[in-house]
Design an enzyme around this catalytic site. Sequence first.
Site, PDB file in Angstrom:
ATOM      1  N   ILE A  23     -15.912 -16.240 -25.843  1.00  0.00           N
ATOM      2  CA  ILE A  23     -16.273 -16.148 -24.287  1.00  0.00           C
ATOM      3  C   ILE A  23     -16.942 -14.714 -24.227  1.00  0.00           C
ATOM      4  O   ILE A  23     -16.337 -13.563 -24.672  1.00  0.00           O
ATOM      5  CB  ILE A  23     -15.013 -15.934 -23.530  1.00  0.00           C
ATOM      6  CG1 ILE A  23     -14.481 -17.466 -23.514  1.00  0.00           C
ATOM      7  CG2 ILE A  23     -15.757 -15.632 -22.055  1.00  0.00           C
ATOM      8  CD1 ILE A  23     -13.227 -17.622 -22.813  1.00  0.00           C
ATOM      9  N   ASP A  90     -19.513 -10.352 -28.092  1.00  0.00           N
ATOM     10  CA  ASP A  90     -18.238 -10.928 -28.446  1.00  0.00           C
ATOM     11  C   ASP A  90     -17.144  -9.890 -27.878  1.00  0.00           C
ATOM     12  O   ASP A  90     -16.161 -10.367 -27.498  1.00  0.00           O
ATOM     13  CB  ASP A  90     -17.903 -10.906 -30.144  1.00  0.00           C
ATOM     14  CG  ASP A  90     -16.897 -11.959 -30.696  1.00  0.00           C
ATOM     15  OD1 ASP A  90     -16.625 -12.765 -29.695  1.00  0.00           O
ATOM     16  OD2 ASP A  90     -16.626 -11.900 -31.877  1.00  0.00           O
ATOM     17  N   TRP A 152      -9.087  -6.808 -32.507  1.00  0.00           N
ATOM     18  CA  TRP A 152     -10.278  -7.140 -31.717  1.00  0.00           C
ATOM     19  C   TRP A 152     -11.231  -5.713 -31.183  1.00  0.00           C
ATOM     20  O   TRP A 152     -12.290  -6.120 -30.746  1.00  0.00           O
ATOM     21  CB  TRP A 152     -10.118  -8.010 -30.681  1.00  0.00           C
ATOM     22  CG  TRP A 152      -9.173  -7.783 -29.776  1.00  0.00           C
ATOM     23  CD1 TRP A 152      -7.908  -8.486 -29.852  1.00  0.00           C
ATOM     24  CD2 TRP A 152      -8.801  -6.639 -28.794  1.00  0.00           C
ATOM     25  NE1 TRP A 152      -7.027  -7.796 -28.853  1.00  0.00           N
ATOM     26  CE2 TRP A 152      -7.496  -6.835 -28.185  1.00  0.00           C
ATOM     27  CE3 TRP A 152     -10.019  -5.669 -28.109  1.00  0.00           C
ATOM     28  CZ2 TRP A 152      -7.150  -6.085 -26.969  1.00  0.00           C
ATOM     29  CZ3 TRP A 152      -9.351  -4.901 -27.359  1.00  0.00           C
ATOM     30  CH2 TRP A 152      -8.136  -4.908 -26.628  1.00  0.00           C
ATOM     31  N   LYS A 176      -8.213 -12.271 -41.843  1.00  0.00           N
ATOM     32  CA  LYS A 176      -7.968 -12.995 -40.716  1.00  0.00           C
ATOM     33  C   LYS A 176      -8.335 -12.196 -39.623  1.00  0.00           C
ATOM     34  O   LYS A 176      -7.639 -11.356 -39.312  1.00  0.00           O
ATOM     35  CB  LYS A 176      -6.416 -13.337 -40.663  1.00  0.00           C
ATOM     36  CG  LYS A 176      -6.282 -14.736 -39.894  1.00  0.00           C
ATOM     37  CD  LYS A 176      -6.563 -14.593 -38.380  1.00  0.00           C
ATOM     38  CE  LYS A 176      -5.340 -13.714 -37.457  1.00  0.00           C
ATOM     39  NZ  LYS A 176      -5.994 -13.777 -36.083  1.00  0.00           N
ATOM     40  N   SER A 231      -0.981  -4.323 -32.566  1.00  0.00           N
ATOM     41  CA  SER A 231       0.286  -3.763 -31.761  1.00  0.00           C
ATOM     42  C   SER A 231       1.575  -3.620 -32.537  1.00  0.00           C
ATOM     43  O   SER A 231       1.448  -4.196 -33.498  1.00  0.00           O
ATOM     44  CB  SER A 231       0.492  -5.067 -30.594  1.00  0.00           C
ATOM     45  OG  SER A 231       1.016  -5.975 -31.188  1.00  0.00           O
ATOM     46  N   GLU A 252      -1.092   0.006 -39.348  1.00  0.00           N
ATOM     47  CA  GLU A 252      -1.940   0.710 -38.422  1.00  0.00           C
ATOM     48  C   GLU A 252      -1.495   0.101 -36.753  1.00  0.00           C
ATOM     49  O   GLU A 252      -2.392  -0.866 -36.573  1.00  0.00           O
ATOM     50  CB  GLU A 252      -3.471   0.810 -38.840  1.00  0.00           C
ATOM     51  CG  GLU A 252      -3.934   2.079 -38.397  1.00  0.00           C
ATOM     52  CD  GLU A 252      -4.475   2.386 -37.024  1.00  0.00           C
ATOM     53  OE1 GLU A 252      -3.705   2.613 -36.142  1.00  0.00           O
ATOM     54  OE2 GLU A 252      -5.562   1.796 -36.598  1.00  0.00           O
ATOM     55  N   CYS A 286      -6.716   2.658 -30.630  1.00  0.00           N
ATOM     56  CA  CYS A 286      -5.382   2.833 -30.784  1.00  0.00           C
ATOM     57  C   CYS A 286      -5.145   4.437 -30.576  1.00  0.00           C
ATOM     58  O   CYS A 286      -4.019   4.572 -30.291  1.00  0.00           O
ATOM     59  CB  CYS A 286      -5.137   2.169 -32.263  1.00  0.00           C
ATOM     60  SG  CYS A 286      -6.080   3.046 -33.583  1.00  0.00           S
ATOM     61  N   GLU A 385       1.540   2.047 -24.271  1.00  0.00           N
ATOM     62  CA  GLU A 385       0.053   1.830 -24.766  1.00  0.00           C
ATOM     63  C   GLU A 385      -0.742   0.979 -23.715  1.00  0.00           C
ATOM     64  O   GLU A 385      -0.100  -0.356 -23.779  1.00  0.00           O
ATOM     65  CB  GLU A 385      -0.120   1.335 -25.987  1.00  0.00           C
ATOM     66  CG  GLU A 385      -1.597   1.276 -26.484  1.00  0.00           C
ATOM     67  CD  GLU A 385      -1.802   1.149 -27.843  1.00  0.00           C
ATOM     68  OE1 GLU A 385      -2.491   1.722 -28.681  1.00  0.00           O
ATOM     69  OE2 GLU A 385      -1.000   0.240 -28.583  1.00  0.00           O
TER      70      GLU A 385
END
Length: 492
Positions: A23, A90, A152, A176, A231, A252, A286, A385
């Site tokens: 999407i 993306d 992402w 992945k 996360s 990380e 992050c 966060e």
Amino acid sequence: MHSELFIDGAWTASDSEELIEVIDPATEEVVSHIAAGNEADINRAVIAAKGAFEGPWRKTSGADRAVYLRRIAKAIEDNKEKLARLEVMDNGKPLPEALWDIEDAAGCFEYYAGLAEGLDAKQGERIAVSHDDFVSRVFYEPIGVCGLIIPWNYPLLMAAWKVAPAIAAGCTCVLKPSEVTSLTALELADIVDQSVDLPRGVFNLVTGTGAAAGAPLATHPDVSKLAFTGSVPTGGTVMGAAAQSIKNVSLELGGKSPIIVFNDADIERAVEWIMFGIFWNQGEVCSATSRLLVEDAIAPHLLKRLKEEAEKIKIGHGTDEGVLLGPLVSQQQYDKVSRYIKAGKDAGATLLTGGGRPPHLDRGYFLQPTIFTDVDTDSSIWREEIFGPVLCVRTFSSEEEATALANDTPFGLAAAIVSADETRLERVARALDAGIVWLNCSQPTFTEAPWGGMKKSGIGRELGEWGLNNYLEVKQVTAYMSEKPWGWYTDT
């Protein structure tokens, strides 16, 4: 674009035969589909990676591996406009930011090509030991099959941060990517397929959800190394999976990084770095410096200027001219950040600016740059966060108070300090519990420098030589050099 997986040097359908919608976050339209890989696909990919590792690949020289890495770097550079536009579609980030990311990804592969070559010269280095009859040497060997799980927010760049050092070390890998942003990872696989001539099985790509593809990768018995960015909760799950078979793991994770502005700071420069630290990449960073600590005397003037400049930021589709803030990456992330904004209001924080959808955009996952002041240190928006364009502000009256507030967090990824006093900059930098500290700036990131955090922000370091070391085993080889028997059990 592919709706297949890249395993053992070939494009192949997923065992699941299911697809995941891609999407565009700026339009909410379905623009493509990716394969929904599963445990059977992960198993095939790991078998391919293990076969490649146990073949000639692990015995290649660093110089040989550098050739492949430079081919990847060149192909990325040659296709940077196409790759950047895919990132915009993306992920949603503005095109100039996406171009910067793609150039950094190419540079990462080029950098690790150089470290791969340097690794050859380090093999067999002698180290000083305390007995003249012995000679000790050190060798560096690849760990083996590596499971690489990326987020992402910087899709191709995060892939580069892991794939490049893994290949440089002589490992093989299964990548992945996030199911939310897999398009440029698929293009990376296409580059490997079409332009690089990398041996089959060295690089494998399985798209899919964390539950269906990430979890079986983390628990696979033939994966020797797990490298995860994401996360804290998912990182804990990955770490637990690695512990079951004592896998090497690097994590990380998240952050809630402070930026401290002292009274002697140049206010205009401080405002620029504050905004860059929280609104760059929509705050989906992050290391975002999402907690602003500003000394009392300059707080009114600085916040006035910060509000004025934040409200000038152009928001829109990432390919529109002059846009500096794109949409959040997904409906899920939009809803999550919106809930935090509501929680901030409910907790009594003062909304200085923003807090909702831009009035000129009726679709897409857009949020205004948002600034809260008078934020309670026990509130969720101060302690958790958010991963969006939301800045939380408190004032302080002393250096000791600022340092204590900055360190009062379960995270320890990054921090920034703005001051004209060089002695204070160094003193506070050393006092902060953070793996990365920026002085009079926020967010500059260099491939050559170590990246990683303390406390719940992760384990290990990426980038630089530290990133290469993540994928290496160190072997000591010691020889007895005297012609005489050692004689520990005889008098001879």
